[in-house]
Design a protein around this motif. Structure first.
Motif, short mmCIF file in Angstrom:
data_model
loop_
_atom_site.label_atom_id
_atom_site.label_comp_id
_atom_site.label_asym_id
_atom_site.label_seq_id
_atom_site.Cartn_x
_atom_site.Cartn_y
_atom_site.Cartn_z
N VAL A 21 0.67 -1.18 0.15
CA VAL A 21 0.00 0.02 0.07
C VAL A 21 0.75 1.29 0.10
N ASN A 22 0.34 2.22 -0.42
CA ASN A 22 0.84 3.57 -0.43
C ASN A 22 1.03 4.06 0.93
N PRO A 23 2.06 4.41 1.65
CA PRO A 23 1.96 4.82 3.15
C PRO A 23 1.81 6.19 3.41
N THR A 24 1.56 6.97 2.05
CA THR A 24 1.28 8.11 2.20
C THR A 24 -0.38 8.41 1.60
N ASP A 25 -1.08 7.48 1.41
CA ASP A 25 -2.60 7.85 0.80
C ASP A 25 -3.31 8.01 2.01
N ASN A 26 -4.04 9.26 1.71
CA ASN A 26 -4.87 9.85 2.69
C ASN A 26 -6.04 9.05 3.41
N THR A 64 -10.05 -1.26 -0.02
CA THR A 64 -10.18 -2.84 -0.51
C THR A 64 -10.26 -3.68 0.83
N LEU A 65 -11.19 -4.52 0.93
CA LEU A 65 -11.75 -5.00 2.32
C LEU A 65 -10.23 -6.00 2.95
N ILE A 66 -9.69 -6.65 2.13
CA ILE A 66 -8.53 -7.42 2.60
C ILE A 66 -7.53 -6.51 2.92
N VAL A 67 -7.28 -5.63 2.62
CA VAL A 67 -6.23 -4.57 3.41
C VAL A 67 -6.70 -4.05 4.66
N LYS A 68 -8.11 -3.70 4.79
CA LYS A 68 -8.78 -3.26 6.17
C LYS A 68 -8.45 -4.24 7.09
N LEU A 159 0.78 1.40 8.29
CA LEU A 159 1.03 1.22 6.91
C LEU A 159 2.22 0.64 6.39
N HIS A 160 3.17 1.17 7.05
CA HIS A 160 4.65 0.57 6.85
C HIS A 160 4.72 -0.83 7.46
N ARG A 161 4.02 -0.93 8.72
CA ARG A 161 4.19 -2.26 9.35
C ARG A 161 3.07 -3.09 8.50
N TYR A 162 2.12 -2.68 7.87
CA TYR A 162 1.43 -3.58 6.76
C TYR A 162 2.00 -4.25 5.53
N GLU A 270 16.57 -2.07 -0.70
CA GLU A 270 16.07 -0.97 0.25
C GLU A 270 15.31 -0.11 -0.46
N SER A 271 15.07 -0.13 -1.87
CA SER A 271 14.36 0.91 -2.55
C SER A 271 13.00 0.38 -2.51
N CYS A 272 12.53 -0.48 -1.59
CA CYS A 272 11.21 -1.00 -1.61
C CYS A 272 10.18 0.11 -0.93
N GLY A 273 10.65 1.15 -0.06
CA GLY A 273 10.13 1.79 0.13
C GLY A 273 9.40 1.55 1.87
#
Length: 410
Positions: A21-26, A64-68, A159-162, A270-273
């Motif tokens: 997921v995008n960790p900056t997605d509002n 997305t349900l699976i993300v939540k 989000l980073h933990r996810y 390391e570029s995986c973000g």
């Protein structure tokens, strides 16, 4: 940790790609923040109450349900529930069931109300409503467990933990993992090897040259490559990944295979973000080392022990990162490497390497469970090196087996 049904990935041309997921997605940050608030307000409530409130957030928001559901699972992992057995309730329930069973076999009842009245007499509280009696009987079900605490975090961290959990979930199903690191010999690199030892992951460590830069190549067996407690080992390997995120430059390659599926290659660098999701425990000393230190102090003042912190060169450009380093008052230094039940292949390789070792010896400790395997028992029995510098242990090394080896070195 995410279970397989919560992982999001795609497989293409033999490569497996985690769906981060995008960790900056509002939108996701808002959902994460709402879920975190629900969990922060959960202490002293029941598990069922928490799950109902969490479900409301999941059902009432878009996305997305699976993300939540993945967010929810990670937050549940940070929640402490009171799972201690309620002995008083267990005794009450047994008494009630035993006496009502006898009541049914010995008496006749006019109707259900008559039976209910006699049950209430057994309970000892005739005014207690039937619903409350039912709640009391099963107050120790998982859904009724009270929440003791919740370790909070920020929405961005979740989000980073996810994203990290997506990788960890894949590593639970890997055959092998190879990690390439720049040989900077920094505290972060040494700490990475401490994580390896802390999680009882034995690795093959090789030093190589790449474009005039020294590189460490670390190869670790995956849980699918083992036949002993693979679930625990897989969790240890997945936990090790959080230490990789602290490295400034790294490349990870793993061979992933789900049941009845073809093998796929996972590649990340390391570029995986993904930002580090844990604190470095630079000053932390594991409990087993503290126990070992205390036992050594009670037996002798001549030897001092500390956790392993330096690489030990072996023949053929190979290295090991020992569990312990010991130093004698005379100046003699020696290291100890422990081999746990799942380290069969590494132990056999180490015995073969050390057969020609002429430098300061590396003391080997072998788990009693590992020694029970015929191939290991035969290898130890025929090893002149192990007969001089090896010992068997159960949970932690004991002074009775270790001190004679140490004293032979001074």
């Amino acid at each position: 940790m995410l279970t397989k049904d919560l992982l999001r990935y795609k497989i293409q041309n033999g490569q497996i790609y985690p769906q981060f997921v995008n960790p900056t997605d509002n939108k996701l940050l808002t959902i994460a923040d709402q879920l975190i608030t629900v969990f922060e307000e959960s202490p002293d409530k029941a598990r069922s109450t928490l799950l109902e409130a969490s479900k409301h957030v999941i059902d009432s928001t878009s996305g997305t349900l699976i993300v939540k559901r993945g967010f929810e699972k990670l937050l549940l992992d940070r929640t402490e529930f009171d799972t201690a057995p309620n002995e008083e309730l267990i005794a009450f329930r047994q008494k009630l069931f035993t006496e009502t069973s006898q009541l049914l076999s010995q008496e006749q009842f006019l109707d259900y109300a008559d039976y209910q009245q006699k049950v209430e007499q057994i309970v000892g509280n005739e005014s207690q409503p039937k619903a409350e009696l039912g709640e009391r009987l099963y107050a120790d079900l998982p859904s009724c467990q009270p929440i003791l605490s919740f370790k909070t975090l920020s929405a961005e961290h979740l989000l980073h933990r996810y994203n990290a959990a997506q990788v960890q979930g894949l590593l639970l199903h890997c055959n092998s993992l190879t990690l390439n690191l720049t040989d900077s010999m920094t505290a972060e690199l040494r700490q990475l090897f401490k994580y390896l030892r802390f999680n009882q992951l034995l690795s093959t460590i090789r030093k190589e040259k790449s474009e005039n830069v020294d590189m460490f190549q670390i190869t670790v067996d995956g849980p699918l490559n083992l036949f002993y407690k693979t679930k625990r080992y897989g969790m240890n390997l997945a936990n090790f990944f959080v230490a990789v995120l602290h490295q400034p430059k790294w490349e990870l390659t793993a061979e992933v295979q789900f049941r009845n599926k073809r093998r796929s290659r996972l590649y990340l660098n390391e570029s995986c973000g993904i930002k580090p999701i844990s604190q470095q425990f630079l000053a932390y000393i594991p409990e087993d080392i503290q126990l070992f230190q205390e036992m050594l102090r009670n037996k002798t003042d001549e030897w001092q022990i500390r956790p392993g912190s330096q690489f030990l060169p072996l023949l053929g450009d190979f290295y090991c990162f020992p569990d312990y380093h010991l130093s004698h008052t005379s100046g003699v230094e020696v290291a100890i490497e422990l081999f746990h039940p799942w380290h069969q292949g590494h132990l056999l390789a180490r015995l073969n390497t050390l057969a020609e070792q002429t430098a300061t010896p590396l003391i080997l400790g072998v788990s009693k469970e590992l020694e029970k395997k015929p191939i290991i028992a035969d290898a130890l029995a025929s090893s002149t090196y192990f007969s001089q510098f090896g010992f068997i242990f159960r949970d932690v090394p004991t002074m009775g087996t270790l001190l004679p080896i140490l004293n032979s070195l001074v």
